[in-house]
Design a protein around this motif. Sequence first.
Motif, PDB file in Angstrom:
ATOM      1  N   UNK A  38       0.834  -1.201   0.000  1.00 51.49           N
ATOM      2  CA  UNK A  38       0.000   0.000   0.000  1.00 51.49           C
ATOM      3  C   UNK A  38       0.870   1.252   0.000  1.00 51.49           C
ATOM      4  N   UNK A  39       2.000   1.197   0.728  1.00 58.81           N
ATOM      5  CA  UNK A  39       2.897   2.358   0.770  1.00 58.81           C
ATOM      6  C   UNK A  39       3.472   2.666  -0.606  1.00 58.81           C
ATOM      7  N   UNK A  40       3.744   1.612  -1.381  1.00 64.27           N
ATOM      8  CA  UNK A  40       4.359   1.798  -2.690  1.00 64.27           C
ATOM      9  C   UNK A  40       3.344   2.075  -3.797  1.00 64.27           C
ATOM     10  N   UNK A  41       2.245   1.314  -3.769  1.00 61.73           N
ATOM     11  CA  UNK A  41       1.336   1.358  -4.917  1.00 61.73           C
ATOM     12  C   UNK A  41      -0.067   1.852  -4.574  1.00 61.73           C
ATOM     13  N   UNK A  42      -0.352   2.040  -3.292  1.00 66.55           N
ATOM     14  CA  UNK A  42      -1.707   2.382  -2.903  1.00 66.55           C
ATOM     15  C   UNK A  42      -2.580   1.138  -2.808  1.00 66.55           C
ATOM     16  N   UNK A  43      -3.861   1.337  -2.564  1.00 67.63           N
ATOM     17  CA  UNK A  43      -4.809   0.218  -2.483  1.00 67.63           C
ATOM     18  C   UNK A  43      -5.289  -0.102  -3.891  1.00 67.63           C
ATOM     19  N   UNK A  44      -4.964  -1.308  -4.366  1.00 66.30           N
ATOM     20  CA  UNK A  44      -5.284  -1.678  -5.750  1.00 66.30           C
ATOM     21  C   UNK A  44      -6.687  -2.248  -5.893  1.00 66.30           C
ATOM     22  N   UNK A  45      -7.194  -2.898  -4.842  1.00 68.73           N
ATOM     23  CA  UNK A  45      -8.538  -3.487  -4.893  1.00 68.73           C
ATOM     24  C   UNK A  45      -9.476  -2.672  -4.025  1.00 68.73           C
TER      25      UNK A  45
END
Length: 351
Positions: A38-45
């Motif tokens: 989440x820190x790198x890409x955010x919440x994907x789902x």
Amino acid sequence: MPSEEIVVQLSLSELYPFPNHPFKVRDDEAMHGMMESVSQYGVLTPAIVRPREAGGYEIVAGHRRKHASEAAGLETIPAIIRDMDDDAAIILMVDSNIQRENILPSEKAQAYRMKLDAIKRKGARTDLTSPQAAARFRADDEVAKELGISGDTVRRYIRLTELSPQLQQMVDEKEISLTPAVELSYLKPEEQALVMEAIDSGQAVPTLTQAQQLKRASQEDGLDRAAVSSILSAGAPPSPTVRPPAQPKPPKPDKAEITEDTGHGHIAEDILRLKDTTKECRCTPEMFLSAFGEYVSRSRREMEVFLIPFYAEIFPALLPEHMDSLQRQISDIHAAADKFYNDVKGRNEHE
């Protein structure tokens, strides 16, 4: 997902946990991995939420994503807002979480119970937890059909909700195996308290045999402190020393006794002779089918009546999923044996 549903960004402060959410959010290794992602890409789902009457939104699926977002310092989370009634929300909440790894037995128990109650309210059968109905409705059990497990497994887990919190914790911590825990779940609350008192005083944790004795005594005359202590102090043979009874070896046939009349009695030797068609063999197809059918029937009785209880006793740590897997493998063996028998019989009838 319905076409009118869209993903929106919601403030974390607007999100509230699902009432009586059975799945704990733990800061374990899996959560640390989610936090890094989440820190790198955010919440994907996106999370799935529904509006609350008191304002804000109730999380149906996404409690761990919210926790990871908070740890990562985010202020919002992508979410789908969906209007649904309580029962539909419960079913979706359970289905969205139940396949995760490292779910505690007490969490499964509460989740299965919540989904079962929701399905009942939506008009499903009301006798799913009846032991007498278990065999009939196993294939149609709405709680189990999408989980790849039997209805009996679901019923055993649901029994854990009848345990005291202390005993449930012992199951979660693997201090009490699931199978004896199910037996203990039939004790009255005050009797379960006596069992916990005995365990805390230094007596052994109940084995499956002792748990069955406690259940039987509870149903017959009730349990008091002395009865609990007597059963738990009796002790059972250490499970590693338990062995199934050895099968006696058949006596070696006396060749002088082998005649046309007694050839059926030495079917094993005659079947072995079939490997070499140049040798005389007294084993007719009818004799083979008779002996093989008797063997399959005997093995089925032994496996179903003896081996399953035997393995449950000496390996109390086996979960219902493991016992179900063992039962499926035994059923596969039976099916293969039956197919072989019918194939041989069919060829013999057409010759």
